[in-house]
Design a protein around this motif. Structure first.
Motif, PDB file in Angstrom:
ATOM      1  N   GLN A  87       0.835  -1.213   0.000  1.00 53.96           N
ATOM      2  CA  GLN A  87       0.000   0.000   0.000  1.00 53.96           C
ATOM      3  C   GLN A  87       0.861   1.251   0.000  1.00 53.96           C
ATOM      4  O   GLN A  87       0.666   2.171  -0.805  1.00 53.96           O
ATOM      5  CB  GLN A  87      -0.908   0.018   1.219  1.00 53.96           C
ATOM      6  N   TYR A  88       1.828   1.298   0.924  1.00 54.42           N
ATOM      7  CA  TYR A  88       2.684   2.475   1.054  1.00 54.42           C
ATOM      8  C   TYR A  88       3.511   2.683  -0.208  1.00 54.42           C
ATOM      9  O   TYR A  88       3.699   3.821  -0.666  1.00 54.42           O
ATOM     10  CB  TYR A  88       3.609   2.325   2.268  1.00 54.42           C
ATOM     11  N   ALA A  89       4.036   1.596  -0.754  1.00 54.57           N
ATOM     12  CA  ALA A  89       4.879   1.695  -1.947  1.00 54.57           C
ATOM     13  C   ALA A  89       4.093   2.273  -3.114  1.00 54.57           C
ATOM     14  O   ALA A  89       4.601   3.113  -3.872  1.00 54.57           O
ATOM     15  CB  ALA A  89       5.459   0.330  -2.296  1.00 54.57           C
ATOM     16  N   GLU A  90       2.870   1.830  -3.281  1.00 59.46           N
ATOM     17  CA  GLU A  90       2.034   2.329  -4.372  1.00 59.46           C
ATOM     18  C   GLU A  90       1.719   3.810  -4.182  1.00 59.46           C
ATOM     19  O   GLU A  90       1.788   4.602  -5.137  1.00 59.46           O
ATOM     20  CB  GLU A  90       0.741   1.520  -4.433  1.00 59.46           C
ATOM     21  N   ILE A  91       1.369   4.188  -2.950  1.00 61.42           N
ATOM     22  CA  ILE A  91       1.053   5.598  -2.667  1.00 61.42           C
ATOM     23  C   ILE A  91       2.284   6.473  -2.895  1.00 61.42           C
ATOM     24  O   ILE A  91       2.203   7.551  -3.495  1.00 61.42           O
ATOM     25  CB  ILE A  91       0.545   5.745  -1.227  1.00 61.42           C
ATOM     26  N   ALA A  92       3.430   6.028  -2.390  1.00 63.03           N
ATOM     27  CA  ALA A  92       4.668   6.806  -2.538  1.00 63.03           C
ATOM     28  C   ALA A  92       5.037   6.962  -4.007  1.00 63.03           C
ATOM     29  O   ALA A  92       5.431   8.050  -4.456  1.00 63.03           O
ATOM     30  CB  ALA A  92       5.791   6.132  -1.771  1.00 63.03           C
ATOM     31  N   ALA A  93       4.899   5.894  -4.778  1.00 63.08           N
ATOM     32  CA  ALA A  93       5.236   5.959  -6.202  1.00 63.08           C
ATOM     33  C   ALA A  93       4.359   6.960  -6.925  1.00 63.08           C
ATOM     34  O   ALA A  93       4.834   7.726  -7.795  1.00 63.08           O
ATOM     35  CB  ALA A  93       5.090   4.574  -6.832  1.00 63.08           C
ATOM     36  N   GLY A  94       3.094   6.993  -6.577  1.00 65.60           N
ATOM     37  CA  GLY A  94       2.173   7.918  -7.230  1.00 65.60           C
ATOM     38  C   GLY A  94       2.447   9.365  -6.921  1.00 65.60           C
ATOM     39  O   GLY A  94       1.968  10.262  -7.625  1.00 65.60           O
ATOM     40  N   ARG A  95       3.239   9.602  -5.865  1.00 65.20           N
ATOM     41  CA  ARG A  95       3.540  10.978  -5.456  1.00 65.20           C
ATOM     42  C   ARG A  95       5.014  11.308  -5.615  1.00 65.20           C
ATOM     43  O   ARG A  95       5.485  12.331  -5.106  1.00 65.20           O
ATOM     44  CB  ARG A  95       3.081  11.195  -4.004  1.00 65.20           C
ATOM     45  N   GLY A  96       5.741  10.455  -6.274  1.00 65.98           N
ATOM     46  CA  GLY A  96       7.164  10.715  -6.527  1.00 65.98           C
ATOM     47  C   GLY A  96       7.990  10.749  -5.264  1.00 65.98           C
ATOM     48  O   GLY A  96       8.952  11.519  -5.167  1.00 65.98           O
ATOM     49  N   MET A  97       7.666   9.908  -4.304  1.00 66.81           N
ATOM     50  CA  MET A  97       8.346   9.922  -3.004  1.00 66.81           C
ATOM     51  C   MET A  97       9.180   8.662  -2.815  1.00 66.81           C
ATOM     52  O   MET A  97       8.768   7.558  -3.168  1.00 66.81           O
ATOM     53  CB  MET A  97       7.304  10.004  -1.886  1.00 66.81           C
ATOM     54  N   ASN A  98      10.371   8.825  -2.249  1.00 69.22           N
ATOM     55  CA  ASN A  98      11.178   7.686  -1.835  1.00 69.22           C
ATOM     56  C   ASN A  98      10.735   7.252  -0.442  1.00 69.22           C
ATOM     57  O   ASN A  98      10.702   8.062   0.488  1.00 69.22           O
ATOM     58  CB  ASN A  98      12.663   8.046  -1.827  1.00 69.22           C
ATOM     59  N   LEU A  99      10.393   5.982  -0.292  1.00 69.19           N
ATOM     60  CA  LEU A  99       9.865   5.461   0.965  1.00 69.19           C
ATOM     61  C   LEU A  99      10.971   4.826   1.796  1.00 69.19           C
ATOM     62  O   LEU A  99      11.654   3.911   1.349  1.00 69.19           O
ATOM     63  CB  LEU A  99       8.768   4.423   0.688  1.00 69.19           C
TER      64      LEU A  99
END
Length: 425
Positions: A169-181
């Motif tokens: 879940q977090y990985a998908e959300i971060a990817a959609g916002r251009g964020m490194n998790l």
């Protein structure tokens, strides 16, 4: 004639038996009578009462004794410094920026553990703050936080991951916002409140994380407050450390990293002292121990002192009376002299324990009240209206946010206040 003598003998025996039973019953009644625990404020609470009165404070307040707070900071720092263990301040347990600043400065740390989005937003604005989540947040709150503060700020935080599903879940959300998790993995090292339970589970989630180019595993978090409550504390601690050690070895092999480069968080106020005597973690988290609420009266925290109190005025005082059950009043006070007098206070129903004057107790007959809570005490409790009653919070995180600004006591006077964070869960 013989029958008459036999009847008289049985009558005497019955009388003797009845008298004996009455004596035994009376003895049992007296044995079950409670001890009078009543008394007056000691010199400390007399001084605190005088300080509050001189400051014109006549409503419920949360008080922190700064000298005692400083004692606890010094005790913690001496302990962790001797072991070479950095300390991470638990924000939820000290929910006021002035208090956090004071503790962080005293401990020489910029590491903080945060437990909800509201406090995370406040702490994320703090320059140089090293932030680690202490619990996994719902995916929707994670997404909302990124949208509010931006991908760069959110990308500096270590987010706690407890399942493979949450990582996805977090990985998908971060990817959609251009964020490194940055993902820190929660371990179940014996508390059984969630997290990864075995080296095999850690290996699986590590493999899954490596499949995402924008995800990095930054460490582990293992919380162990169950350890002091187990029959064999050392055995429980050893088992928790073994699980943690296995997880470190998995990450070392899967990620090819030096474990010292990871955030290996452990402990909490109940167990940080044990970690200083040997641990696989490379930092410990502490919050409540700095103010030592009543739930933290543990042998591992004997070097800390209570530094937080609730103070509130008495509104009404008089003999204990039971509405509709007046006939019970005298027997009740006989069996429990600490129910002889009644004191109605300003406010109440806090997660707190009456501490001064001694002998005060909640009434199970009247029940709890958040408006004018009734406490009972013996005739040795000479409280009058406008006198103060003092409690120790049982915990800090929920209780500290109920009173507005935290009042500061320097041992002689009220010297100011610390503004608390906005109320949040």
């Amino acid at each position: 004639m013989a029958d008459n003598k036999k009847g008289q003998l049985w009558t005497r025996r019955a009388a003797m038996f009845g008298a004996g039973a009455a004596i035994l019953g009376g003895a049992a009644l007296l044995a079950s009578r409670k001890e009078d625990r009543g008394g007056a404020h000691d010199s400390y609470f007399v001084a605190l009462s005088d300080a509050l009165r001189k400051a014109g404070i006549a409503h419920p307040v949360l008080v922190i004794d700064k000298k005692r707070l400083d004692h606890n900071i010094a005790a913690a720092r001496a302990t962790v410094d001797a072991a070479g263990l950095p300390l991470r301040v638990v924000v939820k347990s000290l929910p006021a920026m002035g208090l956090i600043d004071h503790v962080a400065a005293g401990m020489g740390t910029s590491r903080f553990m945060v437990f909800n989005g509201a406090m995370l937003e406040i702490m994320a604005a703090r320059e140089g703050a090293d932030l680690l989540l202490g619990k996994p947040l719902p995916a929707a709150e994670f997404a909302a936080f990124i949208d509010k503060v931006g991908a760069e700020t959110a990308g500096r935080i270590q987010w706690l991951i407890d399942t493979q599903s949450r990582l996805g879940q977090y990985a998908e959300i971060a990817a959609g916002r251009g964020m490194n998790l940055r993902a820190n993995l929660e371990l179940d090292i014996g508390l059984h409140r969630g997290g990864f339970k075995s080296a095999g589970e850690i290996a699986e989630v590590a493999d899954k994380a490596r499949a995402y180019p924008h995800v990095a595993i930054t460490g582990l978090m293992g919380y162990d407050p169950h350890v002091p409550k187990m029959g064999d504390m050392e055995d429980a601690y050893g088992k928790s450390q073994a699980i943690y050690r296995d997880a470190i070895e998995v990450l070392k092999g899967k990620l090819g990293v030096d474990p010292t480069s990871l955030t290996l968080n452990g402990a909490g106020s109940p167990t940080y002292l044990r970690h200083t005597k040997g641990t696989v973690a490379n930092e410990v988290s502490v919050g409540s121990a700095f103010v030592k609420p009543a739930d933290f009266d543990l042998s591992l925290l004997d070097h800390h002192v209570p530094a937080s109190f609730i103070a509130t005025p008495v509104i009404k005082a008089g003999p204990m009376q039971l509405p509709g059950h007046e006939w019970l009043t005298r027997p009740l006070s006989f069996m429990d002299p600490n129910a002889e007098r009644a004191f109605f206070i300003y406010g109440g129903h806090w997660l707190a324990t009456p501490v001064s004057p001694p002998g005060l107790q909640y009434s199970s007959l009247f029940g709890r009240s958040s408006n004018q809570e009734m406490l009972t005490g013996s005739t040795n409790v000479a409280l009058a209206p406008d006198d103060y009653v003092f409690f120790r919070p049982n915990q800090s995180e929920a209780v500290f946010l109920q009173f507005g600004d935290i009042v500061l006591f320097d041992g002689e006077r009220i010297e100011g206040a610390w503004e608390t964070f906005p109320v949040s869960a």
